[in-house]
Design an enzyme around this catalytic site. Structure first.
Site, PDB file in Angstrom:
ATOM      1  CE  LYS A 100      -3.884   2.079   2.502  1.00 21.69           C
ATOM      2  NZ  LYS A 100      -3.662   3.301   1.756  1.00 21.69           N
TER       3      LYS A 100
ATOM      4  NE  ARG B 109      -7.867   3.251  -6.123  1.00 19.08           N
ATOM      5  CZ  ARG B 109      -8.852   2.614  -5.521  1.00 19.08           C
ATOM      6  NH1 ARG B 109      -9.104   2.833  -4.243  1.00 19.08           N
ATOM      7  NH2 ARG B 109      -9.608   1.760  -6.186  1.00 19.08           N
TER       8      ARG B 109
ATOM      9  NE  ARG C 279     -11.152   8.051  -1.763  1.00 15.76           N
ATOM     10  CZ  ARG C 279     -11.373   7.869  -0.474  1.00 15.76           C
ATOM     11  NH1 ARG C 279     -10.621   7.054   0.209  1.00 15.76           N
ATOM     12  NH2 ARG C 279     -12.338   8.504   0.138  1.00 15.76           N
TER      13      ARG C 279
END
Lengths: 529, 352
Positions: free
Chosen positions: A230, A235, A250
């Site tokens: 991770k 993102r 995101r």
């Protein structure tokens, strides 16, 4: 235009997000097209053109107002638009309008005029407006609106108006253009959802659940799951139709403008899901490095060369017009690999899977992540048979973050919160001791404690006040917080030399004397720098 | 009255007020009469222009003020038993001795607020204290007094300060009460002047529900009433049982500005913090106070009125006491008016 100015004023002074949504909803319901669409665009920050340039305003003021008094005023107010809005000196013989033009008339008029015409029209409007209308016009015209309403809460408002999930709005948002006639026709129930198949749009993303070690670890095995790092980036979704490419955050925010280096490198037709990082000196950089790129709407060439954008891709949603969302993760990963080898991408790598046999192996991997100084936040563990479902489906993807770092820091300043917390000192700045025995601030936090604890801290702050700096209350150095944070970075912007990532109050150490709180040197050890 | 029969031209003389009006550490000082105007330290003799805390202080031996200001000072315990008081109604002349005459002209700032007019050796100095030109139903309007030296404040002396008519601001509040009837509108006001002006203006605008008042506003409101002001029905917040939060919904609660979002406000359901002050014109100021509604209500002259007033007095010299002194001095000089800053200390700009 007067309704629009009224709307901005109402939004500006309202603290609660819910109240802002209601105010915006009322406006959008009561206002006809195309005004409401232009207003929406101004608030959501999707206007693609300035109505006039800032230096036009400046030069108008310099002609009309003593420069010394203007400078004094601007210094006092703190910014130009509001100064002009308040101090605008009327023309000697102003032309009076019977009514203020509508928002769309204002926009059309400015767009149809040449430089000199724009100037005249600006004077005409400013002469006929109240200070708050002038403020709205100047902010609209130079796209400088900051009224504390995010694009996200604008979308949420639209979703509530249509009684649909926000995902629906997010998936069409980037295919729509102001003044959003098709969007409002759909919301009003007069038309179908607009067809956007040829546009590059955002697909709501699939999210992971934090792992529940007691229950979830038993469900995991190498036969059914894969593990990945991770990474501590952001993102993103890379969406391309072969000719146009967009990078979405995101939450569906279009951040392509900040990453032209990445956008121009993309060479495939489809939608990928991955982590955005930067690669200073050819190595993956920290979140702090990435932040320097995130903050720049238009990065310089030098910055892009110093901190080139890079993607670690872990999923693929569409390729060459085929929807892959219903396929299993194993199948999707295969197609992701194939897509990347067919069209090699200079700035996209595939996320490696981490071999493991036992749960102990996973524990070890997680421990390894903790040794990376924050570069890797922990593990992602994904069920290989899961489909790509937007939202947070259960038992499909887990995130297993490494344990947070903990430090005992001393409360230095407190300020009151907003909304329900407006009477409580609920935002805290805390610090660590330097070698010289000074307390240096290392971060701020406003959550992590219970309502009961908040009341106690509030009481403590009120009984231990020192100086006041505007809204910020300095307190005696006597209360210790155990602060949890995900990582720390060196930072020139902070006096202590460090910036914490995601700090929160872990525990209140009523028992601990401030003198025994941690030193800055313990932070150095923790982050391994 | 005698002073009205004389034209202001007759006061122009070569006697220089610079000689008999001085700035001392304690405040503005009239030497021949040995008396200070709004001194910020205890002195023997003091002229007090109005009752706000940064102008009226306790501990003076002898106090000259309007009867209303004396009453306010008494209510605030600024006067002691041994203080010698001389109450002078507007326009009433008083011989301070050594050839100095004092009289008061209304300043339009709050109840009893006055400009101190000092006449000596054929010249006239007017110390205006704090003043405003906008209408205020809770006090007497400002009176222009021709003079040789006009001593002005400069609290809002920047071109960005152009105060809107109070009716517009009150209308904002009335509209919000209608659109957000479930919320308690808590309006932060200074206890002396602002509170009463806001209440009176709301009554004139047709607001007829009771006002709910914080304890700190009670005594001065009663004092205003004793001078004939009528605010309709008002009730102390503390007289409403704690459980009856619904009573305040859609109503106006008035309290000192610091209380709008402090502990006291927790007793209300979904309060809407509002601040009424001249500073509210600046958005960042309103945000800093965490106000959700900003009412621009000023009891001081705005930029245009400051300059207009200085011009209307016909004064050859303008002396500027406190506020944004530099800007006003500059603007007056540009208009060919002699102006200078007195560099006074001790005025608190957050108190109006």
């Amino acid at each position: 235009m007067d309704k629009f100015a009224q709307l901005l004023d109402d939004l500006y002074f309202t603290n609660s997000n819910l109240a802002k949504e209601i105010i915006l909803t009322n406006y959008l319901r009561a206002t006809p097209d195309p005004d409401r669409g232009w207003a929406l665009s101004a608030i959501a920050g999707t206007l693609s053109f300035d109505l006039f340039k800032r230096n036009v305003i400046k030069s108008l003021m310099m002609e009309r107002m003593d420069p010394f008094l203007f400078d004094m005023s601007r210094d006092y107010v703190g910014e130009m638009s509001e100064t002009v809005a308040l101090a605008w000196p009327q023309s000697a013989d102003p032309v009076r309008l019977n009514r203020l033009p509508d928002l769309h008339e204002v926009i059309a008029e400015f767009q149809s005029r040449d430089k000199a015409g724009i100037r005249d029209y600006l004077i005409l409007l400013l002469d006929n407006m109240t200070p708050s209308q002038r403020w709205a016009l100047l902010k609209l015209g130079t796209r400088g609106l900051r009224i504390g309403m995010s694009a996200r809460s604008v979308k949420l408002t639209l979703a509530k108006m249509k009684k649909v999930d926000i995902d629906v709005i997010e998936s069409i948002w980037h295919g729509l253009t102001p003044p959003y006639l098709d969007l409002f026709a759909w919301i009003d129930g007069e038309a179908e959802l607009p067809d956007l198949s040829d546009k590059v749009t955002f697909s709501p993303v699939m999210l992971a659940h934090p792992i529940d070690e007691d229950k979830d670890l038993a469900r995991i095995s190498p036969a059914t799951h894969i593990a990945e790092w991770k990474w501590d980036g952001i993102r993103v979704q890379i969406s391309s139709n072969g000719t146009e490419t967009k990078i979405f955050s995101r939450k569906g925010e279009d951040i392509s403008g900040s990453f032209p280096d990445l956008v121009s490198s993309v060479n495939f037709n489809g939608i990928m899901d991955g982590e955005l990082l930067v690669k200073p000196g050819g190595e993956l950089g920290s979140f702090n490095d990435l932040q320097q790129r995130l903050n720049k709407k238009k990065p310089t060439k030098a910055l892009m060369e110093k901190l080139p954008a890079h993607i670690i891709a872990y999923d693929i949603l569409e390729v060459d017009g085929h929807n892959l969302r219903q396929e299993t993760l194993s199948e999707r990963r295969e197609k992701l690999g194939a897509a990347l080898s067919e069209n090699p991408q200079t700035r996209i790598d595939i996320s490696e899977t981490l071999p493991f046999k036992t749960i102990d192996d996973l524990h070890n991997l997680r421990e390894k992540a903790a040794q990376t100084g924050g570069l890797i936040e922990g593990l992602m563990i994904k069920n290989t048979s899961s489909a790509y479902v937007s939202g947070r489906p259960k038992h499909a993807w887990y995130k297993w973050k490494r344990d947070p770092f903990l430090l005992d820091a001393v409360l230095m300043y407190a300020r009151r919160g907003t909304g329900k917390r407006s009477s409580y000192y609920s935002d805290y700045t805390f610090g660590l001791w330097s070698e010289d025995g000074d307390l240096l601030p290392i971060g701020k936090a406003y959550f992590g404690f219970t309502d009961e604890e908040l009341k106690e801290i509030d009481k403590w702050v009120r009984n231990h006040k020192l100086q006041r700096f505007g809204p910020v209350q300095e307190v005696e150095k006597g209360l210790v917080f155990e602060v949890a944070f995900d990582s720390a970075q060196e930072s020139k912007r902070h006096k202590s030399g460090y910036a914490l990532r995601f700090p929160r109050i872990h525990r209140i150490r009523w028992d601990k004397p401030a003198s025994e709180a941690d030193k800055l040197s313990s932070l150095k050890v923790l982050v391994g720098t | 009255m005698a002073f009205r029969e004389q034209t202001w031209e007759s006061y122009i003389s070569n006697a220089s007020p610079e000689k008999w009006m001085q700035v001392r550490p304690e405040g503005l000082y009239c030497a021949p009469a040995d008396i200070y105007i709004d001194p910020h330290q205890p002195v023997g003799r003091a002229i007090i222009t109005h009752g706000h805390a940064d102008h009226a202080r306790s501990g003076h031996g002898e106090v000259f003020a309007t009867p209303e200001t004396l009453a306010i000072m008494r209510t605030r315990y600024y006067l002691k038993d041994e203080t010698a008081e001389t109450g002078l109604a507007y326009g009433k002349r008083f011989d301070l001795g050594h050839g100095v005459t004092l009289w008061f002209a209304s300043a339009g700032h709050i109840l009893g607020s006055a400009q101190a007019v000092l006449e000596y050796d054929g010249s006239r100095v007017v110390a205006a204290g704090d003043y405003k030109r906008h209408p205020d139903p809770s006090c007497a309007p400002f009176e222009v007094v021709p003079c040789d030296v006009f001593i002005t404040e400069a609290t809002f002396a920047l071109p960005v300060f152009q105060h809107p008519p109070l009716e517009i601001e009150v209308e904002k509040l009335m509209r919000s009460l209608k659109t957000l009837p479930h919320r308690t509108h808590i309006v932060g006001v200074y206890a002396l002047g602002k509170c009463q002006r806001v209440m009176k203006t709301l009554r004139l605008a047709g607001y007829d529900a009771p006002f709910y008042l914080h304890g700190a506003l009670k005594k001065l409101t009663e004092l205003y009433e004793s001078y004939g002001q009528d605010f309709g029905e008002w009730i102390m917040v503390s007289d409403i049982p704690r459980a009856d939060k619904h009573v305040f919904q859609g109503k106006i609660v008035l309290c000192p500005p610091a209380q709008i979002n402090d502990r006291w406000s927790r007793r209300f359901e979904d309060p809407l913090p509002t601040v009424a002050s001249g500073w509210m014109q600046i958005r960042a100021r309103a945000r800093q106070k965490r106000a959700e509604m900003a009412l621009v209500v000023s009891d001081h002259a705005d930029w245009g009125d400051l300059i207009r007033t200085c011009e209307e007095t016909g004064a050859e010299n303008i002396w500027i006491t406190h506020g944004r002194v530099e800007a006003l001095e500059y603007a007056l000089k540009q208009r060919g008016i002699k102006a200078k800053a007195l560099n006074m200390i001790g005025r608190d700009e957050s108190v109006e």
